[in-house]
Design a protein around this motif. Structure first.
Motif, PDB file in Angstrom:
ATOM      1  N   GLU A   1      -0.277 -17.604  -2.726  1.00  0.00           N
ATOM      2  CA  GLU A   1      -0.670 -17.446  -1.249  1.00  0.00           C
ATOM      3  C   GLU A   1      -2.654 -17.440  -1.390  1.00  0.00           C
ATOM      4  O   GLU A   1      -3.011 -17.183  -2.859  1.00  0.00           O
ATOM      5  N   HIS A   2      -2.857 -17.693  -0.805  1.00  0.00           N
ATOM      6  CA  HIS A   2      -4.339 -17.790  -0.274  1.00  0.00           C
ATOM      7  C   HIS A   2      -4.840 -16.879   0.248  1.00  0.00           C
ATOM      8  O   HIS A   2      -4.102 -15.657   0.994  1.00  0.00           O
ATOM      9  N   GLN A   3      -6.188 -16.059  -0.526  1.00  0.00           N
ATOM     10  CA  GLN A   3      -6.095 -14.718  -0.221  1.00  0.00           C
ATOM     11  C   GLN A   3      -8.229 -15.307   0.228  1.00  0.00           C
ATOM     12  O   GLN A   3      -8.605 -16.002  -0.546  1.00  0.00           O
ATOM     13  N   PRO A   4      -8.454 -14.657   1.629  1.00  0.00           N
ATOM     14  CA  PRO A   4     -10.406 -15.165   1.959  1.00  0.00           C
ATOM     15  C   PRO A   4     -11.131 -14.357   1.753  1.00  0.00           C
ATOM     16  O   PRO A   4     -11.745 -13.176   1.274  1.00  0.00           O
ATOM     17  N   VAL A   5     -11.217 -14.866  -0.282  1.00  0.00           N
ATOM     18  CA  VAL A   5     -12.469 -14.593  -0.760  1.00  0.00           C
ATOM     19  C   VAL A   5     -13.249 -15.577  -0.711  1.00  0.00           C
ATOM     20  O   VAL A   5     -13.530 -16.815  -1.231  1.00  0.00           O
ATOM     21  N   PRO A   6     -14.572 -15.200  -0.185  1.00  0.00           N
ATOM     22  CA  PRO A   6     -14.744 -16.210  -0.456  1.00  0.00           C
ATOM     23  C   PRO A   6     -16.281 -16.490  -1.558  1.00  0.00           C
ATOM     24  O   PRO A   6     -16.098 -16.099  -2.090  1.00  0.00           O
TER      25      PRO A   6
END
Length: 536
Positions: free
Chosen positions: A115-120
């Protein structure tokens, strides 16, 4: 074959993420593969981690709507960040391997869907960086699904060191390890030996043909017909090697790497002629000192400021941890203005809002924090300064200056709260929940900045911040297939390295969440493909 000799196609040293993934890829291609682990638990430092994998263009990022299909923006970002032509071939190998590896793993039911998670991305000012990041994570898995193997998966750092209770799910790095171990053994070609420590490499002519080890205290020779993959972590807990290579901090006990990582594989590689690189570097992080006197990885703060030994603020406290760690490291190398130790100073307002010790505001802070001196408390900033040994006037002035920035809504000196990474910390204890979307939400257009709150409500508190790391970064030089290289640039036949046993492809920088474990998996994959091809 004698009683103390065994034959395999591939021997993998180390059972962290790279070791088990490399073992799985080799075993899934029909190679009889042995993974040896010096302790009685698998997982290494991967088990301590959140197990992010910085894999641009991989299927989970595409499913999240992130268009890295041609990889050009990610490649451009890497080129700018690392700024080292000698590492460009490794970078390209990493990018292609990440995509192919995840495609393959997701075909196996043990891995399921990442799963992708929004971590810049951590260096967001560089061209090609993204605010939503390219980090993917393995899904949790129930402990009972793993069966008897669950008992040998290393606990989290908080459980190992401080007795925290584990729940009924493997998450983060423990989920990756549990899944990889299960997949490896399910191939029918994978063998695991615990309590088996590498003591040296077996050389035949110009080729590595196996390892010498102590297994349950008995010497054994483990032959590898195709080759050996070294994936045993770094040398973070070896004080002698840290001193030799100038890898700060010199106190090896301050590392957050697993205690058994003392550089066995590194030393074995050097002994057969391997070249090394980046030996004074580490995956640096700030660490908050716990009641036992050891620091634990600290990222982000919920209030207050950090000051150095001069009582002066010296960094954006929300800066990505590797960058903040390097600021502390660089300060330690200077004769004046040392940032190690540093002190996290905050007020009762922050203490009540967020709690302390990582357990949230609804859990009372245990008395041992104060009894040990790890957390100090005073009725005034001047008194607090005396307790931590910094000049009172300087501390008062630092807090006053910061409070002025709070009133104006802009941190004029260190720009806290302005980056996408910083703005993630709106969504922590005491703030609204993280929204279900793939982009970091900017700060409110009106009203107070939630990342800048005044330190003005007594009593005041101070915790100690030390330079720590999540592993050393220096290691054996390799090519794009993870083959270990000699000083003349030629590969040592039959010898491969990955993870923190390998000199980092990203040089001294940290690209985004999951660069270390992503590198470990990507180059383990490259190594296993080369071993399976057997073109040497």
């Amino acid at each position: 074959m004698s009683d103390n000799e065994e034959n395999y196609d591939v021997v993998v040293v180390g059972s962290g993420g790279g070791g088990l993934i490399g073992g799985y890829i080799a075993a899934s291609r029909g190679l009889r593969t042995l993974v040896i682990e010096k302790t009685d638990q698998v997982g290494g430092t991967t088990s301590y981690s959140g197990s992010g994998l910085w894999f641009p263009g991989s299927a989970p990022t595409r499913r999240a709507g992130i268009d890295d299909s041609d990889l050009e923006s990610a490649r451009q970002y890497m080129r700018k960040a690392v700024d080292d032509p000698a590492r460009e071939e490794l970078q390209d190998a990493y990018l292609s391997a990440g995509i192919a590896l995840i495609d393959e793993l997701e075909q196996n039911t043990w891995f399921q869907t990442f799963e992708h998670q929004p971590v810049p991305d951590y260096l967001e000012h560089l061209e090609g960086a993204t605010p939503h990041g390219r980090s993917i994570f393995p899904p949790p898995i129930a402990v009972n699904e793993v069966g008897d193997k669950a008992s040998i998966v290393r606990k989290s750092i908080y459980t190992e060191r401080y007795g925290h209770t584990e729940d009924e799910m493997f998450v983060g790095g423990r989920a990756l390890i549990a899944r990889a171990l299960s997949a490896f053994l399910a191939t029918g070609n994978g063998v695991l030996k615990l309590n088996t420590a590498l003591t040296g490499l077996v050389v035949d002519g110009d080729r590595i043909v196996g390892v010498e080890a102590l297994s349950e205290g008995e010497p054994v020779r483990l032959r590898a017909g195709r080759g050996v993959l070294l994936a045993a972590g770094g040398f973070e807990h070896n004080a002698e090697l840290r001193a030799k290579y100038g890898t700060l901090p010199s106190n090896a006990e301050w590392s957050d790497g697993v205690d058994s990582n003392v550089g066995d594989a590194l030393v074995a590689g050097i002994a057969v002629g391997a070249e090394t690189d980046l030996m004074d570097e580490a995956w640096y992080v700030p660490g908050t000192v716990q009641p036992d006197g050891k620091p634990v990885f600290q990222t982000g703060i919920r209030g207050g400021i950090w000051v150095n030994g001069a009582g002066e603020r010296f960094v954006n406290e929300l800066r990505p941890y590797d960058q903040a760690g390097h600021v502390i490291r660089d300060g330690e190398r200077e004769a004046e203005g040392s940032h190690a130790p540093a002190y996290w100073v905050f007020d009762h307002k922050a203490f009540e809002r967020d709690g302390f010790g990582g357990k949230g505001p609804d859990v009372p802070v245990s008395a041992e924090w104060f009894e040990s001196g790890a957390l100090k408390k005073a009725d005034s900033l001047e008194e607090l300064a005396e307790l931590i040994g910094v000049p009172p006037a300087a501390l008062v002035d630092s807090v006053k200056t910061f409070n002025g920035y709070v009133e104006g809504g802009v941190d004029e000196e260190f720009h806290r709260g302005e980056s996408a990474w910083d703005q993630m910390f709106q969504f922590i204890v005491g703030y609204p929940a993280l929204p279900e979307q793939n982009f970091v939400v900017p700060l409110p257009a009106e009203g107070p900045n939630p990342l800048l709150t005044a330190t003005d409500t007594p009593p005041y508190y101070a915790a100690t911040i030390l330079l720590s790391d999540i592993g050393t970064k220096g290691g054996l030089k390799t090519d794009a297939s993870a083959r270990v290289l000699r000083a003349d640039g030629q590969p040592i036949r039959g010898l491969y390295a990955t993870g923190n046993t390998m000199a980092a492809m990203s040089g001294p920088v940290y690209l985004g969440a999951g660069t270390p474990i992503g590198s470990s998996l990507a180059f383990a994959y490259r190594a296993a493909l080369h071993l399976a091809d057997d073109t040497e």
